[in-house]
Motif scaffolding. Structure first.
Motif, mmCIF file in Angstrom:
data_model
loop_
_atom_site.group_PDB
_atom_site.id
_atom_site.type_symbol
_atom_site.label_atom_id
_atom_site.label_comp_id
_atom_site.label_asym_id
_atom_site.label_seq_id
_atom_site.Cartn_x
_atom_site.Cartn_y
_atom_site.Cartn_z
ATOM 1 N N TYR A 297 0.846 -1.202 0.000
ATOM 2 C CA TYR A 297 0.000 0.000 0.000
ATOM 3 C C TYR A 297 0.881 1.252 0.000
ATOM 4 N N ASN A 298 1.909 1.256 0.864
ATOM 5 C CA ASN A 298 2.793 2.428 0.963
ATOM 6 C C ASN A 298 3.462 2.729 -0.381
ATOM 7 N N ALA A 299 3.979 1.664 -1.027
ATOM 8 C CA ALA A 299 4.668 1.861 -2.308
ATOM 9 C C ALA A 299 3.698 2.396 -3.355
ATOM 10 N N TRP A 300 2.505 1.805 -3.386
ATOM 11 C CA TRP A 300 1.496 2.233 -4.372
ATOM 12 C C TRP A 300 1.127 3.703 -4.155
ATOM 13 N N LYS A 301 0.937 4.060 -2.872
ATOM 14 C CA LYS A 301 0.554 5.439 -2.535
ATOM 15 C C LYS A 301 1.666 6.423 -2.930
ATOM 16 N N ASP A 302 2.932 5.977 -2.764
ATOM 17 C CA ASP A 302 4.061 6.836 -3.099
ATOM 18 C C ASP A 302 4.400 6.811 -4.585
ATOM 19 N N GLY A 303 3.645 6.047 -5.362
ATOM 20 C CA GLY A 303 3.872 5.997 -6.811
ATOM 21 C C GLY A 303 5.157 5.291 -7.201
ATOM 22 N N THR A 304 5.594 4.329 -6.397
ATOM 23 C CA THR A 304 6.829 3.604 -6.724
ATOM 24 C C THR A 304 6.571 2.101 -6.711
ATOM 25 N N GLU A 305 7.428 1.377 -7.417
ATOM 26 C CA GLU A 305 7.346 -0.090 -7.366
ATOM 27 C C GLU A 305 8.379 -0.646 -6.396
ATOM 28 N N THR A 306 9.165 0.240 -5.812
ATOM 29 C CA THR A 306 10.184 -0.214 -4.867
ATOM 30 C C THR A 306 9.551 -0.354 -3.488
ATOM 31 N N ILE A 307 9.678 -1.542 -2.913
ATOM 32 C CA ILE A 307 9.006 -1.835 -1.657
ATOM 33 C C ILE A 307 9.952 -1.555 -0.487
ATOM 34 N N THR A 308 9.511 -0.727 0.440
ATOM 35 C CA THR A 308 10.288 -0.478 1.660
ATOM 36 C C THR A 308 9.704 -1.347 2.770
ATOM 37 N N PRO A 309 10.554 -2.188 3.398
ATOM 38 C CA PRO A 309 10.018 -3.095 4.425
ATOM 39 C C PRO A 309 9.413 -2.348 5.606
ATOM 40 N N VAL A 310 8.427 -2.983 6.255
ATOM 41 C CA VAL A 310 7.819 -2.422 7.463
ATOM 42 C C VAL A 310 7.967 -3.444 8.591
ATOM 43 N N ASP A 311 7.686 -2.984 9.798
ATOM 44 C CA ASP A 311 7.657 -3.882 10.953
ATOM 45 C C ASP A 311 6.200 -4.353 11.080
ATOM 46 N N ALA A 312 5.927 -5.596 10.660
ATOM 47 C CA ALA A 312 4.530 -6.011 10.464
ATOM 48 C C ALA A 312 3.848 -6.497 11.738
ATOM 49 N N HIS A 313 2.621 -5.973 11.977
ATOM 50 C CA HIS A 313 1.796 -6.426 13.106
ATOM 51 C C HIS A 313 0.336 -6.406 12.696
ATOM 52 N N ILE A 315 -3.612 -8.891 13.410
ATOM 53 C CA ILE A 315 -4.263 -10.137 13.834
ATOM 54 C C ILE A 315 -4.314 -11.133 12.667
ATOM 55 N N ALA A 316 -4.251 -10.602 11.453
ATOM 56 C CA ALA A 316 -4.326 -11.464 10.263
ATOM 57 C C ALA A 316 -2.923 -12.003 9.969
ATOM 58 N N ASP A 317 -2.554 -13.075 10.679
ATOM 59 C CA ASP A 317 -1.164 -13.565 10.614
ATOM 60 C C ASP A 317 -0.720 -13.891 9.185
ATOM 61 N N SER A 318 -1.658 -14.336 8.361
ATOM 62 C CA SER A 318 -1.276 -14.756 7.005
ATOM 63 C C SER A 318 -0.820 -13.592 6.138
ATOM 64 N N ILE A 319 -1.221 -12.385 6.490
ATOM 65 C CA ILE A 319 -0.772 -11.228 5.695
ATOM 66 C C ILE A 319 0.129 -10.316 6.524
ATOM 67 N N SER A 320 0.715 -10.897 7.574
ATOM 68 C CA SER A 320 1.670 -10.146 8.386
ATOM 69 C C SER A 320 3.050 -10.341 7.769
ATOM 70 N N VAL A 321 3.385 -9.454 6.833
ATOM 71 C CA VAL A 321 4.604 -9.612 6.032
ATOM 72 C C VAL A 321 5.344 -8.279 6.004
ATOM 73 N N GLY A 322 6.604 -8.284 6.469
ATOM 74 C CA GLY A 322 7.392 -7.046 6.482
ATOM 75 C C GLY A 322 7.883 -6.679 5.094
ATOM 76 N N LEU A 323 8.431 -7.669 4.387
ATOM 77 C CA LEU A 323 8.966 -7.430 3.047
ATOM 78 C C LEU A 323 8.249 -8.336 2.045
ATOM 79 N N PRO A 324 7.193 -7.831 1.419
ATOM 80 C CA PRO A 324 6.447 -8.656 0.451
ATOM 81 C C PRO A 324 7.340 -9.096 -0.699
ATOM 82 N N ARG A 325 7.449 -10.422 -0.888
ATOM 83 C CA ARG A 325 8.396 -10.956 -1.880
ATOM 84 C C ARG A 325 7.902 -10.753 -3.298
#
Ligand SMILES: Cc1ncc(COP(=O)(O)O)c(C=O)c1O
Ligand SMILES: [Zn+2]
Length: 425
Positions: A297-313, A315-325
């Motif tokens: 979401y952050n990358a899309w909002k910033d108009g870039t395809e470069t993904i900056t990792p986040v510290d993921a938290h 309740i939806a454990d399956s989409i708790s991903v810091g660096l989307p591969r």
């Protein structure tokens, strides 16, 4: 045996193409990623679409009695039917959600319940294709990192094909998902760390020991398995509208996003159908992320395809991903189809779980319900209007994470076994 099987025995793959530099590779010359780009150079599987068109038509597939992903045999990367594990994956129901559609004032709302796959999640689609590929390659051991569902899917499909599986999951994964891994007989490593750390450890172990990696996105055939959901959606919508010679693409598809591979897989399926001329438009793709895990979401909002990792938290454990591969292709899918990313809070996800279960009878895990929470958010914030045909993909079954369901539903009343203890409702 299905009529379509035995046709298209020779693979229809033309080449593999790097999603970053467009370099083309023979399918038998590269196993995982673009050699020039390493782990970020995910490969798209490009088919010989003219050849496929000469082999099969939408009408012919629609008459198939193979109610699994393999009804799309000619559009899949497997050469030999004997490689396919027996477990049935795909052809999950696409329900018209009349009540929720009415509540949200959406013209045509459909829910695709992928929690009904054999191990209870969308991930069975990818694992079925990768396990078939592993069988074809004659590998001894197959491995993956997972937040839980991809591992459970690999464990189940590997058991079905009798190939040993090694699965790396965060030690915080929900108990039911870990139980699934163990009951299917996978070798399980509970990693004291995040999913992202489990991913890197799995890749290193795969290289060290020569295990075949199913890691999401890294293995190009995960995307090919996941694309079958959009093939089904377009075929099922055409059946509902009574057409079968061409298929029907919806206006918009909502799906939850962790690594981004489901979203990029859905996009790939739509692009394949468009290249074949079997659909006449590409739906707008809507990626839904948890507020606490929103790198795409952050990358899309910033108009870039470069993904900056986040510290993921979340309740939806399956989409708790810091660096989307598969983040770059996911962002591209949304941008190129004119869709959007939306984020949802944990409370909105819990609310979506209640709504799906109470209004439509669909019990989803948090990540499975997040796509619907995203639709509610998109309607409430005016990102979309309701005069559309919209499909929401429900990606995982509610029994995967019982504590989360209890959080959403509350606890039941405990009573004495006496009539006077039963109050009038
Ligand atoms: C239930 C469920 N929903 C959504 C996702 C997100 O898929 P992806 O990581 O490919 O974006 C996952 C991934 O594990 C999942 O298990
Ligand atoms: Zn490249």
């Amino acid at each position: 045996m299905n009529r379509l099987r035995g046709q298209g025995v020779l693979m229809n793959i033309a080449y593999l193409k790097c999603s970053l530099c467009d370099a083309e590779y023979r399918a038998d010359s590269v196993k995982y990623v673009c050699p020039k780009h390493g782990n970020s150079g995910l490969l798209d599987v490009i088919y010989d679409y003219e050849k496929i068109k000469s082999q099969v038509s939408p009408g012919r597939i629609s008459r198939s009695d193979d109610f699994s992903i393999w009804r799309y045999w000619d559009l899949l990367p497997i050469e030999n039917h004997a490689s396919v594990p027996p477990l049935r994956v795909g052809w999950t129901p696409l329900y018209r959600a009349s009540r929720l559609g009415k509540q949200l004032a959406i013209r045509d709302l459909f829910l695709k319940d992928d929690g009904l796959n054999p191990t209870g999640s969308f991930k069975d689609r990818a694992s079925a294709v990768v396990v078939s590929k592993a069988k074809e390659l004659g590998v001894q051991v197959i491995t993956t990192a997972s937040s839980g569902n991809a591992g459970a899917a690999l464990a189940g499909l590997s058991a079905s094909a009798q190939i040993p599986a090694v699965v790396f999951v965060p030690s915080t994964a929900p108990e039911a998902k870990v139980a699934q891994l163990l009951i299917y007989g996978a070798h399980v490593f509970l990693v004291k760390g995040t999913y992202d750390e489990a991913f890197d450890l799995c890749l290193a172990s795969s290289k060290q020991y020569g295990w075949y990696s199913r890691n999401t996105g890294y293995n190009p055939y995960t995307t090919e398995g996941k694309k079958t959901a959009s093939l089904e959606i377009c075929e099922q919508l055409s059946k509902k509208s009574g057409t079968s010679e061409g298929w029907t693409a919806p206006d918009r598809i909502f799906v939850s996003v962790g690594d981004g591979n489901i979203l990029s897989g859905i996009w790939k399926g739509l692009r394949d159908l468009s290249a074949l001329g079997w659909i006449d438009k590409i739906p707008k793709l809507m990626g839904v992320q948890a507020e606490g895990s929103a790198a795409c979401y952050n990358a899309w909002k910033d108009g870039t395809e470069t993904i900056t990792p986040v510290d993921a938290h979340t309740i939806a454990d399956s989409i708790s991903v810091g660096l989307p591969r598969d983040g770059t292709r996911a962002v591209r899918a949304v941008r190129e189809t004119g869709g959007a990313f939306v984020t949802v809070s944990d409370d909105e996800i819990l609310d979506a779980m209640r709504k799906l279960a109470r209004e439509e009878g669909i019990f989803a895990e948090p990540a499975g319900a997040a796509g619907y929470a995203g639709l509610v958010r998109a309607m409430n914030t005016g990102i979309i209007d309701g005069d559309e045909e919209i499909v929401v993909v429900i990606t995982g079954n509610g029994l995967k994470d019982v504590p989360a369901a209890v959080k959403a539903a509350g606890k039941a009343l405990v009573i004495e076994p006496k009539l006077e203890s039963v109050p009038r409702i």
